[in-house]
Design an enzyme around this catalytic site. Structure first.
Site, PDB file in Angstrom:
ATOM      1  N   GLY A 254      -6.212-123.329  15.200  1.00 27.78           N
ATOM      2  CA  GLY A 254      -7.090-122.678  15.908  1.00 27.78           C
ATOM      3  C   GLY A 254      -6.539-121.468  16.696  1.00 27.78           C
ATOM      4  O   GLY A 254      -5.562-120.932  16.364  1.00 27.78           O
ATOM      5  N   ASN A 255      -7.421-120.800  17.785  1.00 26.56           N
ATOM      6  CA  ASN A 255      -6.896-119.970  18.465  1.00 26.56           C
ATOM      7  C   ASN A 255      -7.141-120.012  20.110  1.00 26.56           C
ATOM      8  O   ASN A 255      -7.939-120.832  20.234  1.00 26.56           O
ATOM      9  CB  ASN A 255      -7.012-118.649  18.238  1.00 26.56           C
ATOM     10  CG  ASN A 255      -8.620-118.073  18.045  1.00 26.56           C
ATOM     11  OD1 ASN A 255      -9.092-118.189  18.927  1.00 26.56           O
ATOM     12  ND2 ASN A 255      -9.209-118.183  16.605  1.00 26.56           N
ATOM     13  N   HIS A 256      -6.757-119.052  20.852  1.00 24.00           N
ATOM     14  CA  HIS A 256      -6.995-119.391  22.292  1.00 24.00           C
ATOM     15  C   HIS A 256      -8.268-118.654  22.904  1.00 24.00           C
ATOM     16  O   HIS A 256      -8.518-118.632  23.998  1.00 24.00           O
ATOM     17  CB  HIS A 256      -5.911-118.617  23.255  1.00 24.00           C
ATOM     18  CG  HIS A 256      -4.558-119.342  22.913  1.00 24.00           C
ATOM     19  ND1 HIS A 256      -4.421-120.407  23.366  1.00 24.00           N
ATOM     20  CD2 HIS A 256      -3.421-118.919  22.473  1.00 24.00           C
ATOM     21  CE1 HIS A 256      -2.983-121.012  23.234  1.00 24.00           C
ATOM     22  NE2 HIS A 256      -2.601-120.224  22.523  1.00 24.00           N
TER      23      HIS A 256
END
Ligand code: CTP
Length: 403
Positions: A209-211
């Protein structure tokens, strides 16, 4: 939200139905409207100024000046400041005077000098309402651009049954809401917004995923809604509450976001692609939890579909397509390349080098680059204010392509 901060003058005439204005005032004040009541002298026999002053949280006006302290009630200023003048209940007598341009009380003087839209909601006995003189007066007032909120049918104060009842407070409120929403700049437009990260499954318990927090996309969706658009928000996993009045479709993966975007895009007038879509996804997803057996572990990835490039290539003439670019270096050059490659109308650039910009925070610092290479640089602002700047560009572009 739509009515928040609006200023509405309610002019009350002498009619039994004046009591309904107490409820209407309460409904409007609850919605954040600043209500100023002006009463004709006769109306005070039907409902007290005290009741209305308490409900509107404003002194009620009736005379040109206050006899106690000589304070002048400036009818011109009243009419200039208001967003709307509503005359309810509008009696046969006041309608007749309005049609003639008579001006023997503060309400009539305010009506004559008002530049804002004027609504009137008649209330009277059925024969008075049906009388050709009243009907001619109403027609004349409509021909001047005033809007009538037609009376309902039912039992009247006289005991007779027929047309002449003042519209109910909820109906009058609906009329007012419709009026303000119809004047919104994106009324009738459909907007598609994406937000948040995507999660690319590795096995049943892990993902890449990412932030991205989704805050920017959610703020844009909310803003577009406020401006009158019908908004569909396709959201990756976030912890944000669903924005009121927006159709929110939760997705997990880039593929799910792609499938939903493909479905909704053809109908949309506006696309804002603010999601941080994964560029790569595992080639294979393990069906069971991967055990830590080996010392090294490699996951083979494959490219995801570039959703924005795919949709940009299908862009229709009516559509405004907006992309985002979050860059760490060569910001302007990279963003301009994306703008062209993905066939965008404009791109919103945020740089990771700017403090307070990008993922997670409540603020952002953006540059908007348009197709004709115009650059608009903005200061660090809250994401709500940034969303407003982006929406201004969208409105401008929509006005341009529809002109
Ligand atoms: N985007 C998309 N589909 C993807 C990747 C990105 O629709 N698979 C969209 C993003 O939502 C954003 C724009 O494309 O509006 C730019 O995304 P970004 O990640 O900055 O650019 P990429 O095209 O992925 O290029 P790179 O990662 O190499 O910078």
């Amino acid at each position: 939200m739509l009515l928040q901060g609006k200023r509405i003058i309610i002019g009350i005439c002498g009619s039994i139905a004046a009591y309904k204005i107490a409820s209407l005032t309460r409904l409007l004040v609850k919605k954040g409207v600043g209500v100023q009541i002006i009463m004709t002298p006769e109306s005070k026999e039907f409902i007290t100024p005290l009741t209305l002053a308490a409900l509107s949280k404003n002194p009620v006006l009736s005379d040109y000046y206050n006899p106690q302290n000589g304070e002048w009630h400036n009818h011109v200023e009243l009419g200039l400041k208001a967003d709307l003048l509503l005359i309810a209940p509008a009696s046969a007598n006041t309608l007749s005077k309005m049609a003639q341009g008579a001006c023997d009380n503060l309400l009539l003087a305010t009506y004559l000098s008002a530049r804002c839209p004027v609504f009137f909601a008649p209330a009277m006995d059925l024969d008075m309402w049906k009388h050709p003189t009243t009907q001619a007066n109403v027609a004349k007032l409509i021909s001047y651009g005033n809007k009538v909120i037609s009376p309902g049918t039912g039992e009247l104060a006289s005991g007779l049954v027929g047309e002449g009842r003042l519209a109910e407070p909820e109906e009058i409120l609906e009329f007012i809401v419709d009026f303000f929403s119809n004047s919104l700049p994106l009324k009738g437009k459909k907007a598609l917004v994406t937000a948040g990260p995507t999660y690319e499954a590795i096995d049943p318990v892990r993902f890449i995923g990412n932030h991205s927090s989704g805050k920017m996309g959610y703020a844009i969706a909310e803003q577009l809604k406020r401006l009158g658009a019908t908004v569909t928000l396709i959201s990756g996993p976030t912890s944000l509450p669903k924005p009121a009045g927006v159709t929110t479709i939760p997705v997990l993966s880039a593929q799910q976001m792609f499938d939903n975007c493909k479905e909704y895009f053809p109908e949309a007038d506006i696309l804002v692609m603010s999601a941080a879509v994964a560029d790569y996804t595992p080639l294979e997803v393990a069906t069971q939890k991967i055990k830590k057996i080996t010392e090294d572990f490699t996951i083979q990835l494959k490219k995801t579909n570039d959703i924005l490039a795919f949709l940009g290539a299908q862009k229709q003439k009516k559509q405004t397509v907006v992309g985002f670019a979050l860059e760490t270096n060569n910001e302007l050059e990279n963003a301009k390349n994306k703008l062209i490659r993905k066939n965008l109308d404009f791109i919103v650039l945020n740089s990771m080098q700017d403090q307070g910009a990008g993922f997670g925070s409540d603020t952002n610092k953006i540059t908007i680059i348009s197709k004709n290479n115009q650059e608009s640089k903005y200061q660090l602002k809250s994401k709500t204010e940034v969303a407003k700047d982006i929406c201004r560009h969208i409105i401008e572009h929509q006005n341009f392509i529809n002109s």
